[in-house]
Design a protein around this motif. Structure first.
Motif, PDB file in Angstrom:
ATOM      1  N   LEU A 163      -5.712  29.797  17.603  1.00  0.00           N
ATOM      2  CA  LEU A 163      -5.809  28.825  16.517  1.00  0.00           C
ATOM      3  C   LEU A 163      -5.792  29.498  15.160  1.00  0.00           C
ATOM      4  CD1 LEU A 163      -8.496  26.396  17.977  1.00  0.00           C
ATOM      5  CD2 LEU A 163      -6.090  25.897  17.598  1.00  0.00           C
ATOM      6  N   GLU A 164      -6.428  30.656  15.069  1.00  0.00           N
ATOM      7  CA  GLU A 164      -6.387  31.373  13.804  1.00  0.00           C
ATOM      8  C   GLU A 164      -4.981  31.801  13.442  1.00  0.00           C
ATOM      9  OE1 GLU A 164      -9.120  34.561  14.214  1.00  0.00           O
ATOM     10  OE2 GLU A 164     -10.914  33.315  13.827  1.00  0.00           O
ATOM     11  N   ARG A 165      -4.230  32.271  14.446  1.00  0.00           N
ATOM     12  CA  ARG A 165      -2.828  32.650  14.165  1.00  0.00           C
ATOM     13  C   ARG A 165      -2.014  31.427  13.750  1.00  0.00           C
ATOM     14  NH1 ARG A 165      -3.768  36.195  18.634  1.00  0.00           N
ATOM     15  NH2 ARG A 165      -2.899  34.655  20.085  1.00  0.00           N
ATOM     16  N   GLU A 166      -2.187  30.306  14.499  1.00  0.00           N
ATOM     17  CA  GLU A 166      -1.475  29.076  14.148  1.00  0.00           C
ATOM     18  C   GLU A 166      -1.874  28.592  12.754  1.00  0.00           C
ATOM     19  OE1 GLU A 166      -0.771  24.572  15.947  1.00  0.00           O
ATOM     20  OE2 GLU A 166      -2.007  26.028  16.998  1.00  0.00           O
ATOM     21  N   LEU A 167      -3.179  28.738  12.469  1.00  0.00           N
ATOM     22  CA  LEU A 167      -3.650  28.325  11.150  1.00  0.00           C
ATOM     23  C   LEU A 167      -3.037  29.178  10.052  1.00  0.00           C
ATOM     24  CD1 LEU A 167      -5.582  26.543   9.530  1.00  0.00           C
ATOM     25  CD2 LEU A 167      -7.346  28.268   9.871  1.00  0.00           C
ATOM     26  N   GLU A 168      -2.906  30.472  10.306  1.00  0.00           N
ATOM     27  CA  GLU A 168      -2.265  31.324   9.316  1.00  0.00           C
ATOM     28  C   GLU A 168      -0.826  30.887   9.067  1.00  0.00           C
ATOM     29  OE1 GLU A 168      -2.671  35.245  10.766  1.00  0.00           O
ATOM     30  OE2 GLU A 168      -4.843  35.387  10.315  1.00  0.00           O
ATOM     31  N   LEU A 169      -0.087  30.508  10.185  1.00  0.00           N
ATOM     32  CA  LEU A 169       1.296  30.028  10.003  1.00  0.00           C
ATOM     33  C   LEU A 169       1.301  28.734   9.193  1.00  0.00           C
ATOM     34  CD1 LEU A 169       2.682  30.709  13.604  1.00  0.00           C
ATOM     35  CD2 LEU A 169       3.163  32.014  11.532  1.00  0.00           C
ATOM     36  N   HIS A 171     -17.291  16.416   4.678  1.00  0.00           N
ATOM     37  CA  HIS A 171     -17.878  17.282   5.697  1.00  0.00           C
ATOM     38  C   HIS A 171     -18.311  18.603   5.081  1.00  0.00           C
ATOM     39  CE1 HIS A 171     -16.160  14.586   8.781  1.00  0.00           C
ATOM     40  NE2 HIS A 171     -17.065  15.158   9.587  1.00  0.00           N
ATOM     41  N   CYS A 172     -19.489  19.105   5.527  1.00  0.00           N
ATOM     42  CA  CYS A 172     -19.919  20.477   5.197  1.00  0.00           C
ATOM     43  C   CYS A 172     -19.250  21.410   6.193  1.00  0.00           C
ATOM     44  CB  CYS A 172     -21.444  20.591   5.268  1.00  0.00           C
ATOM     45  SG  CYS A 172     -22.052  22.274   5.029  1.00  0.00           S
ATOM     46  N   ARG A 173     -18.527  22.433   5.666  1.00  0.00           N
ATOM     47  CA  ARG A 173     -17.762  23.317   6.531  1.00  0.00           C
ATOM     48  C   ARG A 173     -18.649  24.316   7.271  1.00  0.00           C
ATOM     49  NH1 ARG A 173     -14.970  19.811   4.952  1.00  0.00           N
ATOM     50  NH2 ARG A 173     -12.781  19.920   4.389  1.00  0.00           N
ATOM     51  N   LEU A 202     -16.574  31.373   3.521  1.00  0.00           N
ATOM     52  CA  LEU A 202     -17.134  31.529   4.857  1.00  0.00           C
ATOM     53  C   LEU A 202     -16.261  32.457   5.679  1.00  0.00           C
ATOM     54  CD1 LEU A 202     -18.140  27.834   5.595  1.00  0.00           C
ATOM     55  CD2 LEU A 202     -19.594  29.664   4.778  1.00  0.00           C
ATOM     56  N   PRO A 203     -16.826  33.086   6.695  1.00  0.00           N
ATOM     57  CA  PRO A 203     -16.000  33.992   7.534  1.00  0.00           C
ATOM     58  C   PRO A 203     -14.867  33.263   8.257  1.00  0.00           C
ATOM     59  CG  PRO A 203     -18.338  34.407   7.874  1.00  0.00           C
ATOM     60  CD  PRO A 203     -18.251  33.166   7.069  1.00  0.00           C
ATOM     61  N   SER A 204     -15.021  31.962   8.490  1.00  0.00           N
ATOM     62  CA  SER A 204     -14.014  31.215   9.249  1.00  0.00           C
ATOM     63  C   SER A 204     -12.899  30.688   8.366  1.00  0.00           C
ATOM     64  CB  SER A 204     -14.682  30.038   9.969  1.00  0.00           C
ATOM     65  OG  SER A 204     -15.737  30.488  10.772  1.00  0.00           O
ATOM     66  N   TYR A 205     -13.001  30.800   7.048  1.00  0.00           N
ATOM     67  CA  TYR A 205     -12.007  30.250   6.130  1.00  0.00           C
ATOM     68  C   TYR A 205     -11.514  31.353   5.207  1.00  0.00           C
ATOM     69  CZ  TYR A 205     -13.869  25.761   7.651  1.00  0.00           C
ATOM     70  OH  TYR A 205     -14.272  24.697   8.393  1.00  0.00           O
ATOM     71  N   PRO A 206     -10.215  31.296   4.862  1.00  0.00           N
ATOM     72  CA  PRO A 206      -9.664  32.353   4.001  1.00  0.00           C
ATOM     73  C   PRO A 206     -10.071  32.210   2.548  1.00  0.00           C
ATOM     74  CG  PRO A 206      -7.961  30.777   4.533  1.00  0.00           C
ATOM     75  CD  PRO A 206      -9.138  30.363   5.334  1.00  0.00           C
ATOM     76  N   ARG A 207     -10.498  31.033   2.086  1.00  0.00           N
ATOM     77  CA  ARG A 207     -10.870  30.812   0.698  1.00  0.00           C
ATOM     78  C   ARG A 207     -12.147  29.979   0.651  1.00  0.00           C
ATOM     79  NH1 ARG A 207      -6.396  26.378  -1.405  1.00  0.00           N
ATOM     80  NH2 ARG A 207      -6.812  24.778   0.183  1.00  0.00           N
TER      81      ARG A 207
END
Length: 595
Positions: A401-407, A550-552, A569-574
Motif C-alpha cells: 500500500l505504501e508503494r501504491e500510495l507513492e505512485l 478525521h484525526c490522522r 506523522l511517520p505514516s504520512y509524507p507531509r
C-alpha cells in the motif's frame, strides 16, 4: 627592710628597757614598805606619778611619729631633740610601714593573749580590741589617696573596703549592713562598722587577702609605697589569720563610730617584767592556742564530713527505695513476661501446625497452577505464532500500500501541475476574450459614429459602409474562431477535470485502504463518518456549517476547531490534520525523545 626592722626592734627594746628600769623604783618602795618604814607609803604616789607621766608622753609622741614617719626607736633614743628629722619621701614611707607592722604585731599578740586569759567572748569595750581596730585603721590609711570634693580633700578607707563586695560576693551582707546602720554619716564610720562585722565573722584575713590579690584595683585608692601595696600588707594578712581563735560579740548600734579619735595607747604594751608571763606560760599559751585552733579546724572538718555523710546517707536511702521499687517492678515484669512466654509458646505451636497445613495446601495449589501455566503458555505460544504470521502479512500489505500510495501521490502531483497549467491557460484565454470584447465594443462605437457620418454624406457613407462591413466580417470571423478555440479549451478542461476527479477518487480509496491498514497495525480504529454525530472533544453536533474531520493519529472524528493542528506523522509524507489531544501528546513525546 632589714634596717627598718632592726630600727623597729630597737624601739621595742628601748621601750622594754625603760619599762624594766621604772618598776625597780616600785620594787624598792615595796621593800621599804615591807620593812615597816613609813617612807614607803609616802613615796608610792610619787612613783605612780613618775610611772604614768612618761607613758602618756610616749603614747602621744609615738602616735605623732607613726603619723609623721619618724621611727619610734629613734624618738626614744633622742628624746632631748624637740623636732623630728626630715627624711626623704621614700625612706619615710618605708619607716612608716615598718613602724605600723611592728605595732600590728604587738596589738595582735596582746589581743590574743589577753582574750585567751580572759576566757570569754570579747565585747566592744575591751581596750586591747579597741586598740587593735585603731592600729588596723592606721595601716589601712597609710598611703591613701585624697579625693577632692566640694568641701575639700577627703581620705576615707571606705572606698577600698567597699571594693571587697565586688571581688567577694560573700561580703555583700556586711557592706549592706554597714550602709544601712542608722547614725553613720561618714565613710570612716561605715568602714569601722565593716571591720567590726568582719571580725565577728572571722573573715578579716580572707577579705584583706582578696584586696591584696587585686593590687591593680587598689592602685586607684593608694599611692605607690603604701603599706597595702607592699610586702608588709601580705605579712599583716598572715598575722590576721591568728584572730580566728577569738570570739567577739560587738554591739555596733548606738556607738558613735564617726567621731572616734584614732590614737594608739602604748600603755597596753608597756608591762611590768615582774608581772609578765614566764617563757613556760608563753609555751603553754602557745600550745593551748595551737590546740584550740586544731580543735576548731577538726570540728569544722568533722562537721563538713558529717554533713557530707548525711547527704550521702539521704541519697543512699533514696537510691535504696528507688531500687526496691525497681526490683518490685522488675519482679512483676518478669512474672508477666513468663506468662507471656507460655502464651507465646502455645501460640507458636498452633501457628506452626497451621503453617504446615497451609504449606501443604499451598504446595498442591502451586503444582496445579504450574500445570495450568504450562497449558496456558502452550496456548499463548500458538496464539503468538498466529499473530506473528498475521503481523508479517499485514506488514507486507502495508508495504504494498505504501508503494501504491507513492505512485498515487506522484500521479496526483502530476495532475496538480497539469491543473495549474490548465487554469493558467484558461485565465489567459479569458483575458484574451475580455480584450476582444473590449475591441468589439470599440468597433461598435466606431461603426455608430461612421453610420451617423454616412447619413450626413451619402458618398462617404457608402465607402465607409463597405469598409465597416468588411471589418465587421473580419471581426466576426475572428470572434467565431476564438469562440471555437475557447469551446475546445473548455471541453479539454472538462475532460481534464473529469479525469482529475476520477484520479482523486482512486487516490482517496487507496488512502482510506492504507489508513485502515495503518490503524489496524497500530491498534487504532478508523471511525466511519455515519458513526459520529457529535464532536468527540467539544460534543457539538455536526451540521452543514460544522463539518466532520478525521484525526490522522487516533482515527476519531472532530470538528474543525478541535482538529485545526497539523503534524508530520511517520505514516504520512507531509503534515496532516490531528486533534488537539493527539497534538499535545505527540509534542510531549517528541520533546522527551529529543531530551
Amino acid at each position: 627592710m632589714a634596717d627598718e626592722a632592726g630600727e623597729t626592734n630597737t624601739a621595742v627594746e628601748d621601750g622594754e628597757a625603760k619599762q624594766a628600769e621604772e618598776p625597780e623604783v616600785l620594787g624598792d618602795a615595796t621593800d621599804s614598805e615591807a620593812s615597816g618604814d613609813g617612807r614607803g607609803q609616802k613615796e608610792k604616789p610619787v612613783a605612780e606619778s613618775s610611772w604614768s607621766a612618761p607613758i602618756l608622753s610616749l603614747a602621744r609622741k609615738a602616735t605623732e611619729t607613726i603619723s609623721s614617719g619618724v621611727s619610734y626607736g629613734a624618738a626614744l633614743r633622742h628624746p632631748s631633740t624637740g623636732s623630728t628629722a626630715i627624711l626623704p619621701a621614700k625612706d619615710s614611707m618605708s619607716i612608716e610601714r615598718s613602724n605600723l607592722l611592728s605595732m600590728m604585731k604587738l596589738s595582735i599578740k596582746v589581743l590574743i593573749q589577753s582574750s585567751l586569759s580572759l576566757g570569754r567572748t570579747l565585747d566592744s569595750d575591751y581596750p586591747p580590741l579597741q586598740q587593735f581596730f585603731v592600729v588596723l585603721e592606721h595601716c589601712l590609711k597609710h598611703g591613701l589617696k585624697a579625693k577632692k570634693t566640694f568641701i575639700g580633700q577627703n581620705k576615707s578607707i571606705w572606698g577600698p573596703l567597699e571594693l571587697v563586695e565586688k571581688l567577694c560576693p560573700e561580703s555583700s551582707d556586711i557592706a549592706t549592713s554597714a550602709r544601712d546602720l542608722p547614725g553613720l554619716k561618714t565613710g570612716l564610720g561605715r568602714a569601722r562598722a565593716w571591720l567590726h562585722l568582719a571580725l565577728m565573722q572571722k573573715k578579716v584575713a580572707d577579705y584583706m587577702k582578696v584586696l591584696l590579690d587585686h593590687k591593680d584595683l587598689l592602685s586607684e585608692f593608694y599611692d605607690p609605697g603604701a603599706l597595702m601595696m607592699e610586702e608588709e600588707g601580705t605579712v599583716i594578712v598572715g598575722m590576721l589569720v591568728g584572730l580566728n581563735v577569738i570570739d567577739a560579740n560587738l554591739c555596733i548600734k548606738g556607738e558613735d563610730l564617726d567621731s572616734q579619735v584614732a590614737v594608739i595607747d602604748f600603755s597596753l604594751y608597756l608591762k611590768d617584767p615582774a608581772s609578765s608571763e614566764t617563757p613556760k606560760d608563753d609555751a603553754k599559751m602557745t600550745a593551748i592556742l595551737d590546740q584550740k585552733h586544731y580543735i576548731e579546724e577538726l570540728n569544722r572538718h568533722l562537721s563538713g564530713t558529717v554533713t557530707d555523710l548525711q547527704a550521702k546517707m539521704d541519697s543512699l536511702e533514696k537510691t535504696n527505695s528507688k531500687l526496691v521499687e525497681e526490683l518490685t517492678a522488675a519482679t512483676d515484669r518478669i512474672n508477666s513476661l513468663r506468662d507471656e512466654q507460655e502464651q507465646l509458646k502455645k501460640e507458636n505451636e498452633s501457628i506452626l501446625q497451621s503453617s504446615q497445613k497451609k504449606e501443604e495446601a499451598t504446595l498442591l495449589d502451586s503444582q496445579v497452577e504450574l500445570e495450568t501455566y504450562k497449558q496456558t503458555r502452550q496456548g499463548l505460544d500458538e496464539m503468538y505464532n498466529v499473530v506473528w504470521k498475521q503481523y508479517k502479512e499485514e506488514k507486507r500489505i502495508r508495504q504494498e500500500l505504501e508503494r501504491e500510495l507513492e505512485l498515487q501521490v506522484g500521479l496526483k502531483q502530476e495532475m496538480e501541475v497539469a491543473m495549474r497549467l490548465l487554469e493558467k491557460d484558461t485565465h489567459e484565454k479569458q483575458d484574451t476574450l475580455a480584450a476582444l470584447r473590449l475591441q468589439l465594443d470599440q468597433v461598435k462605437t466606431l461603426n455608430l459614429q461612421m453610420f451617423h457620418k454616412a447619413q450626413q454624406s451619402p458618398f462617404l457613407s457608402c465607402v465607409s459602409r463597405l469598409g465597416l462591413e468588411n471589418e465587421l466580417r473580419t471581426e466576426k470571423e475572428q470572434r467565431q474562431s476564438m469562440q471555437k478555440a475557447l469551446q475546445r479549451e473548455q471541453d479539454n478542461s472538462v475532460e481534464l477535470r473529469t479525469q482529475l476527479q476520477q484520479l482523486q477518487g482512486l487516490h482517496a480509496v487507496s488512502i482510506k485502504h492504507w489508513i485502515y491498514a495503518c490503524f489496524s497495525c497500530q491498534g487504532h480504529a478508523w471511525l466511519k463518518d455515519d458513526e459520529a454525530t457529535h464532536c468527540k472533544q467539544c460534543q457539538k453536533e455536526f451540521s452543514i456549517s460544522r463539518r466532520k474531520h478525521h484525526c490522522r493519529n487516533c482515527g476519531d472524528i472532530y470538528c474543525n476547531s478541535c482538529s485545526s493542528n497539523e503534524l508530520a506523522l511517520p505514516s504520512y509524507p507531509r503534515p496532516v490534520r490531528v486533534c488537539d489531544v493527539c497534538h499535545s501528546l505527540l509534542l510531549q513525546r517528541s520533546s522527551s525523545t529529543g531530551s
